[in-house]
Design an enzyme around this catalytic site. Structure first.
Site, mmCIF file in Angstrom:
data_model
loop_
_atom_site.group_PDB
_atom_site.id
_atom_site.type_symbol
_atom_site.label_atom_id
_atom_site.label_comp_id
_atom_site.label_asym_id
_atom_site.label_seq_id
_atom_site.Cartn_x
_atom_site.Cartn_y
_atom_site.Cartn_z
ATOM 1 N N ASP A 45 0.802 -0.687 0.424
ATOM 2 C CA ASP A 45 -0.096 0.217 0.138
ATOM 3 C C ASP A 45 0.775 1.217 0.125
ATOM 4 O O ASP A 45 0.133 2.119 -0.743
ATOM 5 C CB ASP A 45 -1.109 -0.121 1.111
ATOM 6 C CG ASP A 45 -2.158 -1.094 1.697
ATOM 7 O OD1 ASP A 45 -1.970 -1.280 -0.130
ATOM 8 O OD2 ASP A 45 -2.622 -1.068 2.667
ATOM 9 N N GLY A 46 2.015 1.250 0.533
ATOM 10 C CA GLY A 46 2.837 2.489 0.546
ATOM 11 C C GLY A 46 3.611 2.627 -0.650
ATOM 12 O O GLY A 46 3.577 3.678 -1.415
ATOM 13 N N ASN A 122 -5.595 8.532 1.798
ATOM 14 C CA ASN A 122 -5.683 7.829 3.135
ATOM 15 C C ASN A 122 -6.528 9.074 3.879
ATOM 16 O O ASN A 122 -7.808 8.463 4.933
ATOM 17 C CB ASN A 122 -4.551 7.082 4.053
ATOM 18 C CG ASN A 122 -4.609 5.431 3.321
ATOM 19 O OD1 ASN A 122 -5.480 4.846 2.405
ATOM 20 N ND2 ASN A 122 -3.221 4.512 3.715
ATOM 21 N N GLU A 123 -5.315 9.065 4.839
ATOM 22 C CA GLU A 123 -5.958 10.406 5.689
ATOM 23 C C GLU A 123 -4.497 11.476 5.748
ATOM 24 O O GLU A 123 -3.413 12.103 5.195
ATOM 25 C CB GLU A 123 -5.331 9.821 7.405
ATOM 26 C CG GLU A 123 -5.006 9.323 7.513
ATOM 27 C CD GLU A 123 -3.956 7.945 7.062
ATOM 28 O OE1 GLU A 123 -2.637 7.920 6.908
ATOM 29 O OE2 GLU A 123 -4.361 7.506 7.467
ATOM 30 N N ARG A 148 -9.449 18.612 23.267
ATOM 31 C CA ARG A 148 -7.708 18.674 23.565
ATOM 32 C C ARG A 148 -7.461 16.826 23.945
ATOM 33 O O ARG A 148 -7.891 16.455 24.126
ATOM 34 C CB ARG A 148 -7.779 19.426 25.065
ATOM 35 C CG ARG A 148 -7.918 20.923 25.277
ATOM 36 C CD ARG A 148 -7.959 21.309 26.552
ATOM 37 N NE ARG A 148 -8.523 22.728 26.535
ATOM 38 C CZ ARG A 148 -9.216 23.244 26.238
ATOM 39 N NH1 ARG A 148 -10.696 22.665 25.639
ATOM 40 N NH2 ARG A 148 -9.486 24.339 26.813
ATOM 41 N N ASP A 150 -3.853 14.182 22.181
ATOM 42 C CA ASP A 150 -2.661 14.199 21.166
ATOM 43 C C ASP A 150 -2.793 14.187 20.084
ATOM 44 O O ASP A 150 -2.340 14.566 18.564
ATOM 45 C CB ASP A 150 -2.422 12.504 20.952
ATOM 46 C CG ASP A 150 -1.896 11.570 22.430
ATOM 47 O OD1 ASP A 150 -1.663 12.545 23.593
ATOM 48 O OD2 ASP A 150 -1.489 10.868 23.247
ATOM 49 N N ALA A 185 -6.648 10.099 21.900
ATOM 50 C CA ALA A 185 -6.864 9.858 23.291
ATOM 51 C C ALA A 185 -6.847 11.518 23.654
ATOM 52 O O ALA A 185 -6.368 12.344 24.278
ATOM 53 C CB ALA A 185 -4.943 9.551 23.273
#
Length: 264
Positions: A45-46, A122-123, A148, A150, A185
């Site tokens: 995929d990379g 992808n993102e 707020r 990560d 997170a």
């Protein structure tokens, strides 16, 4: 038919890429690195992500097809044992084009300088260089929450099976023209609150991330990592462009998901 081949760079992938180039040339197909009709990705995929960004200015003219040479690639329909069949299909068979939505990211700066526009297959992820990320999240121009934590991940339907899935996001069928916002997170207590759930936004909804404090940001666009300073806003929405995949045989999306994550 003009074609190009992108290899992962290992010995197995390079050997397969060379064979395919030789076979396709024998079939009178023209190798064209700059203006291909079809790009064959040999690797994982990379490798296909690299090919996508290499030809991002030709998305309306170039289609992609993947051959995986390691673990099952989510974007790869073909295995090394099938390259002769794939070569014949490319040379002799009109292929079906399947279009999937991609993500547009526009970074604007406080000094009013030139904005930076990116496309992601992808993102996109956003993190603060130091300490927690603090961002106002606006949807359709209205403040939704102050995040707020990560970081934040904005994914496409095809990218929903990547980092987004690891964050607990939903898997979206690529026929849905939408993006997904997932938290990393988040801080939730009696003082700070976030929705705590992934959000799925249709293509006519724009998400704006606005920094609450003056910090530097690490922004990733697929495999690319970028540092942005003095950021005013990060705008995310479904891009007007799409990614085009060449299909020579059926490969249903849910079958791909099942084989990638559950197996037999």
């Amino acid at each position: 038919m003009k074609f190009a081949i992108k290899s992962k760079g290992d010995n197995v992938s390079n050997s397969l890429a060379q064979k395919m180039r030789s076979y396709l040339t024998d079939f009178k197909c023209e190798y064209d690195e700059d203006q291909p009709d079809i790009v064959v990705s040999v690797g994982g995929d990379g490798t296909l992500l690299y090919a996508f960004h290499r030809y991002r200015s030709r998305l309306d003219k170039t289609a992609f097809v993947g051959v995986h040479t390691g673990h099952l690639g989510f974007y790869a329909d073909w295995v090394p044992e099938e390259i002769e069949k794939l070569v014949i299909a490319i040379a002799k068979t009109p292929f079906q084009v399947v279009e999937y939505p991609i993500l547009e990211v526009i970074v604007r700066h406080n000094d009013g300088g030139k904005e930076a526009r990116y496309l992601a297959l992808n993102e996109c992820t956003v993190k603060a260089i130091e300490n927690s990320l603090v961002m106002d999240v606006e949807i359709k121009g209205q403040l939704f929450e102050t995040f707020r934590g990560d970081g934040l991940c904005i994914s496409t339907p095809t990218g929903s099976t990547a980092y987004n899935k690891a964050l607990g996001g939903a898997i979206l069928h690529p026929s849905l023209r939408a993006i997904q916002l997932a938290e990393m997170a988040s801080i939730n207590n009696r003082v700070f609150r976030t929705i705590g759930s992934p959000l799925i936004l249709p293509e006519h909804h724009t998400c704006n991330l606005r920094p609450v404090n003056d910090v530097d940001f690490q922004i990733t666009i697929d495999h690319l990592t970028l540092l942005h300073k003095d950021v005013k806003s990060i705008q995310c929405r479904v891009a007007k462009e799409s990614v085009r995949f060449a299909r020579f045989r059926p490969f249903p999306f849910w079958k791909r998901v099942q084989e990638s994550f559950i197996g037999k």
